[in-house]
Design a protein around this motif. Structure first.
Motif, mmCIF file in Angstrom:
data_model
loop_
_atom_site.group_PDB
_atom_site.id
_atom_site.type_symbol
_atom_site.label_atom_id
_atom_site.label_comp_id
_atom_site.label_asym_id
_atom_site.label_seq_id
_atom_site.Cartn_x
_atom_site.Cartn_y
_atom_site.Cartn_z
ATOM 1 N N VAL A 108 -0.032 -2.840 12.323
ATOM 2 C CA VAL A 108 -0.919 -3.746 11.573
ATOM 3 C C VAL A 108 -1.133 -3.203 10.159
ATOM 4 C CG1 VAL A 108 -3.290 -4.623 11.431
ATOM 5 C CG2 VAL A 108 -2.082 -4.673 13.622
ATOM 6 N N LEU A 109 -1.402 -1.894 10.063
ATOM 7 C CA LEU A 109 -1.640 -1.288 8.746
ATOM 8 C C LEU A 109 -0.372 -1.296 7.899
ATOM 9 C CD1 LEU A 109 -3.939 1.797 9.466
ATOM 10 C CD2 LEU A 109 -4.580 -0.495 8.726
ATOM 11 N N THR A 110 0.792 -1.072 8.543
ATOM 12 C CA THR A 110 2.047 -1.093 7.797
ATOM 13 C C THR A 110 2.255 -2.462 7.152
ATOM 14 O OG1 THR A 110 2.977 0.479 9.369
ATOM 15 C CG2 THR A 110 4.530 -0.646 7.928
ATOM 16 N N PHE A 111 2.033 -3.523 7.940
ATOM 17 C CA PHE A 111 2.136 -4.875 7.395
ATOM 18 C C PHE A 111 1.160 -5.041 6.232
ATOM 19 C CE2 PHE A 111 4.451 -6.130 11.254
ATOM 20 C CZ PHE A 111 5.393 -6.989 10.697
ATOM 21 N N GLY A 112 -0.048 -4.522 6.393
ATOM 22 C CA GLY A 112 -1.053 -4.633 5.345
ATOM 23 C C GLY A 112 -0.598 -3.998 4.052
ATOM 24 N N VAL A 113 -0.034 -2.790 4.139
ATOM 25 C CA VAL A 113 0.408 -2.090 2.930
ATOM 26 C C VAL A 113 1.563 -2.836 2.272
ATOM 27 C CG1 VAL A 113 1.446 0.037 2.094
ATOM 28 C CG2 VAL A 113 -0.392 0.142 3.743
ATOM 29 N N VAL A 114 2.465 -3.378 3.101
ATOM 30 C CA VAL A 114 3.581 -4.158 2.553
ATOM 31 C C VAL A 114 3.045 -5.375 1.803
ATOM 32 C CG1 VAL A 114 5.570 -5.594 3.147
ATOM 33 C CG2 VAL A 114 5.236 -3.408 4.295
ATOM 34 N N ARG A 115 2.110 -6.082 2.423
ATOM 35 C CA ARG A 115 1.562 -7.292 1.789
ATOM 36 C C ARG A 115 0.797 -6.934 0.515
ATOM 37 N NH1 ARG A 115 4.262 -11.209 2.626
ATOM 38 N NH2 ARG A 115 2.858 -12.916 3.151
ATOM 39 N N LEU A 116 0.094 -5.790 0.545
ATOM 40 C CA LEU A 116 -0.647 -5.367 -0.644
ATOM 41 C C LEU A 116 0.307 -5.123 -1.811
ATOM 42 C CD1 LEU A 116 -3.503 -4.583 -1.712
ATOM 43 C CD2 LEU A 116 -2.964 -2.229 -1.090
#
Lengths: 119, 141
Positions: free
Chosen positions: B49-57
């Motif tokens: 979930v956090l990995t996706f978040g960093v990518v989207r950021l």
């Protein structure tokens, strides 16, 4: 010369990730997954774009995000790999590549994204 | 299973193989073991979930707001309630096994007891959790 075992590396990541997730996992899941989206305890704009970019630009913030993702991923991958046998999945090379590979992918993707955000 | 014939023509039952499917449901000790191991999946999912978040950021404001909206969806809230439970169980099991995984600590000629290590671990985890939440609240005031 005898080939050195790579086990200590995986064990180290497992231990460090286990400790970090035990100490911070609960708070992080609550903050990012419940408190912010629901706007309870924290204001809904806690993770607003500007705030998060400032956090990710900061050297400490960037390092924190990277360490959390990488250590959580390696810790979990190590444990899932060693539990496969218990649910009837052979823990051979394929399983090893998939488990540790997932952790490696998360680590690399997180590092790339954080570097892309810049300093 | 049907009896099979071997080379000498003698009919024998196939050797008994103990069925292993669902082995862990047969004993509460094994159930606890499996619950403990499943918390690793919670940690794995949260890392994802956090990995996706960093990518989207890293992809800009619109992408990040999409991730924030996804985090508000009922499915995400339910998922994070489960992840929260998993994390709390992880704290419990991590410090439960700690006395067995760490080198013995000797204080005053006596080995520090398992209970004391577990209590200390829980105390530190609670303090860190409260500090993290306080820091989050304070950063918004």
């Amino acid at each position: 010369m005898k080939k050195r075992s790579n086990a200590p590396f995986f064990w180290l990541m497992f231990g460090a990730g286990g400790m970090l997730s035990a100490l911070l996992g609960t708070a992080l899941v609550f903050i990012t997954g419940l408190a912010t989206p629901l706007g309870m305890v924290l204001k809904p704009d806690f993770m607003a774009y500007g705030r998060m970019m400032a956090f990710a630009h900061n050297f400490i913030g960037k390092g924190f995000v990277f360490v959390v993702i990488a250590l959580f991923a390696w810790h979990a991958a190590h444990r899932i790999f060693h539990s496969l046998h218990d649910v009837g999945i052979h823990n051979g090379t394929v399983a090893k590549l998939l488990c540790y590979g997932s952790a490696l992918v998360m680590t690399v993707v997180a590092a790339y994204s954080l570097l892309r955000i810049g300093f | 299973m049907k009896p099979q014939s071997n080379e000498s023509g003698v009919r024998r039952n196939p050797p008994y193989v103990r069925p292993m499917a669902g082995w862990w449901t047969r004993n509460p000790f094994f159930v606890r073991y499996m619950v403990r191991e499943v918390t690793a999946v919670a940690v794995w999912i949260y890392a994802l979930v956090l990995t996706f978040g960093v990518v989207r950021l890293s992809q800009g404001e619109a992408a990040w707001n999409g991730w924030l909206d996804a985090m508000k969806s009922p499915a995400s809230i339910v998922l994070h309630l489960v992840l929260l439970l998993g994390m709390v169980l992880h704290v419990h099991s991590w410090f439960e096994i700690m006395p067995k995984t760490m080198a013995p600590i000797i204080v005053g000629g006596e080995r520090v007891s398992a209970e004391r290590i577990q209590r200390t671990g829980w105390t530190v985890a609670v303090v860190v959790t409260v500090l993290a939440l306080a820091l989050a609240v304070w950063s918004q005031s």
